[in-house]
Design a protein around this motif. Structure first.
Motif, mmCIF file in Angstrom:
data_model
loop_
_atom_site.group_PDB
_atom_site.id
_atom_site.type_symbol
_atom_site.label_atom_id
_atom_site.label_comp_id
_atom_site.label_asym_id
_atom_site.label_seq_id
_atom_site.Cartn_x
_atom_site.Cartn_y
_atom_site.Cartn_z
ATOM 1 N N ARG A 34 0.701 -1.213 0.035
ATOM 2 C CA ARG A 34 -0.031 0.007 -0.108
ATOM 3 C C ARG A 34 0.776 1.200 -0.002
ATOM 4 O O ARG A 34 0.503 2.419 0.544
ATOM 5 C CB ARG A 34 -0.883 -0.010 1.221
ATOM 6 N N ILE A 35 2.076 0.994 -0.575
ATOM 7 C CA ILE A 35 2.865 2.365 -0.704
ATOM 8 C C ILE A 35 2.425 3.369 -1.756
ATOM 9 O O ILE A 35 2.108 2.797 -2.796
ATOM 10 C CB ILE A 35 4.475 2.087 -0.866
ATOM 11 N N SER A 36 2.215 4.605 -1.401
ATOM 12 C CA SER A 36 1.859 5.483 -2.574
ATOM 13 C C SER A 36 2.874 5.752 -3.781
ATOM 14 O O SER A 36 4.156 5.537 -3.500
ATOM 15 C CB SER A 36 1.584 6.905 -1.906
ATOM 16 N N PRO A 37 2.576 6.050 -4.863
ATOM 17 C CA PRO A 37 3.505 6.660 -5.764
ATOM 18 C C PRO A 37 4.583 7.677 -5.139
ATOM 19 O O PRO A 37 5.743 7.576 -5.638
ATOM 20 C CB PRO A 37 2.770 7.164 -6.993
ATOM 21 N N GLU A 38 4.151 8.468 -4.435
ATOM 22 C CA GLU A 38 4.892 9.639 -3.955
ATOM 23 C C GLU A 38 6.104 9.113 -3.209
ATOM 24 O O GLU A 38 7.177 9.593 -3.109
ATOM 25 C CB GLU A 38 3.894 10.838 -3.326
ATOM 26 N N GLU A 39 5.652 8.233 -2.258
ATOM 27 C CA GLU A 39 6.315 7.617 -1.148
ATOM 28 C C GLU A 39 7.419 6.506 -2.060
ATOM 29 O O GLU A 39 8.635 6.516 -1.625
ATOM 30 C CB GLU A 39 5.770 6.582 -0.052
ATOM 31 N N ILE A 40 6.787 5.928 -3.239
ATOM 32 C CA ILE A 40 8.029 5.148 -3.896
ATOM 33 C C ILE A 40 9.131 6.244 -4.417
ATOM 34 O O ILE A 40 10.106 5.764 -4.499
ATOM 35 C CB ILE A 40 7.268 4.403 -5.161
ATOM 36 N N VAL A 41 8.580 7.439 -4.818
ATOM 37 C CA VAL A 41 9.508 8.281 -5.482
ATOM 38 C C VAL A 41 10.599 9.009 -4.488
ATOM 39 O O VAL A 41 11.831 8.651 -4.787
ATOM 40 C CB VAL A 41 9.007 9.341 -6.338
ATOM 41 N N LYS A 42 10.300 9.048 -3.459
ATOM 42 C CA LYS A 42 11.105 9.498 -2.351
ATOM 43 C C LYS A 42 11.999 8.524 -1.923
ATOM 44 O O LYS A 42 13.235 8.595 -1.712
ATOM 45 C CB LYS A 42 10.221 9.809 -1.061
ATOM 46 N N LEU A 43 11.642 7.101 -1.790
ATOM 47 C CA LEU A 43 12.384 5.947 -1.499
ATOM 48 C C LEU A 43 13.494 5.929 -2.390
ATOM 49 O O LEU A 43 14.676 5.597 -2.126
ATOM 50 C CB LEU A 43 11.473 4.688 -1.362
ATOM 51 N N LEU A 44 13.140 5.974 -3.683
ATOM 52 C CA LEU A 44 14.107 5.862 -4.723
ATOM 53 C C LEU A 44 14.940 7.025 -4.769
ATOM 54 O O LEU A 44 16.332 6.864 -5.061
ATOM 55 C CB LEU A 44 13.520 5.758 -6.306
ATOM 56 N N GLN A 45 14.821 8.244 -4.578
ATOM 57 C CA GLN A 45 15.582 9.356 -4.465
ATOM 58 C C GLN A 45 16.576 9.193 -3.192
ATOM 59 O O GLN A 45 17.635 9.659 -3.378
ATOM 60 C CB GLN A 45 14.675 10.568 -4.178
#
Length: 251
Positions: free
Chosen positions: A13-24
């Motif tokens: 249930r991770i959000s797209p915004e949270e995915i981007v932050k994780l990758l950054q």
């Protein structure tokens, strides 16, 4: 922009915004590889080759005994030769540090000799409380010009010629000449017989204070020590009786 390559763990249930932050942030999965004490260089290389998350080749095999047993962290895609280099640096640093803090009056003349003897101690006993006494026995023998008479060195020398032994050593093995047969050669063998851990290196550089010259298995996973050959022979006789009883069929 700013996304970092690597292996990531996305929680449910991770959000797209949270995915981007994780990758950054680059918070990649950290994997662990544990190298046990007493493994040979060949066994360590095989362990790395079997770790599918690593890439590339290990490169030329380093000298026996020069890789520090430890738990190493790595990321998916790290190179095997880079991990090997880390293990070698860790051994160099550990050996240098412990050599600097060695007890005075050692029979060992340089860190290389300490590494060789530590590898023998590593193979002789897995018990923490025994390492210092086993090391002291070998150091006492070196000072007196006595041969080390270590079974693991015999097994290692034979394995280099014939492959790993799958049976107990025989009396004929003890009489078989190899550069590692410490029943036949004086002093230390020419190189280490495994990769010793930090505790084994510490044991040979700060051994127990004792004048013991002999030890033999006690039949229960440990060893019994002796100062004289007469006492040692009695201990050997006790061990033979124990093994004889263990081989007797149950009634």
């Amino acid at each position: 922009r700013g996304l970092r390559a690597g292996e990531y763990l996305f929680p449910a249930r991770i959000s797209p915004e949270e995915i981007v932050k994780l990758l950054q942030d680059g918070k990649v999965v950290v994997r662990r590889l544990t190298v046990a004490e007493g493994l040979t260089v060949g066994q360590v290389v095989a362990l790395l080759d079997a770790t599918r998350e690593l890439t590339g080749l290990t490169g030329p095999a380093p000298a026996q005994g020069t890789l520090l047993p430890e738990t190493y962290h790595f990321s998916h895609g790290d190179r095997r030769d880079a991990v090997i280099a880390r293990m070698a640096r860790a051994m160099d640093e550990t050996l240098g540090q412990l050599w600097a803090g060695r007890a005075p009056g050692s029979a060992l003349t340089d860190p290389g000799e300490a590494l060789i003897l530590a590898s023998i101690v590593e193979k002789e006993t897995a018990r923490r409380e025994e390492r210092g006494r086993v090391a002291a026995v070998f150091l006492n023998r070196l000072r007196r010009g006595m041969r080390l008479q270590s079974d693991p060195t015999v097994a290692y020398g034979l394995a280099l010629v014939r492959g790993a032994l799958k049976r107990p050593l025989s009396h004929a093995d003890l009489r078989t000449p190899t550069p590692y047969n410490t029943y036949l050669i004086d002093g230390l063998p020419p190189a280490a017989i495994c990769n010793p851990g930090r505790a084994a290196i510490e044991a040979v550089l700060n051994p127990a204070v004792t004048d013991e010259l002999y030890f033999v298995a006690d039949g229960a996973g440990g060893h019994v020590f002796a100062r004289t050959l007469a006492d040692h022979n009695r201990n050997v006789a006790k061990l033979r009786n124990i093994r004889r009883r263990q081989r007797m069929p149950a009634r």
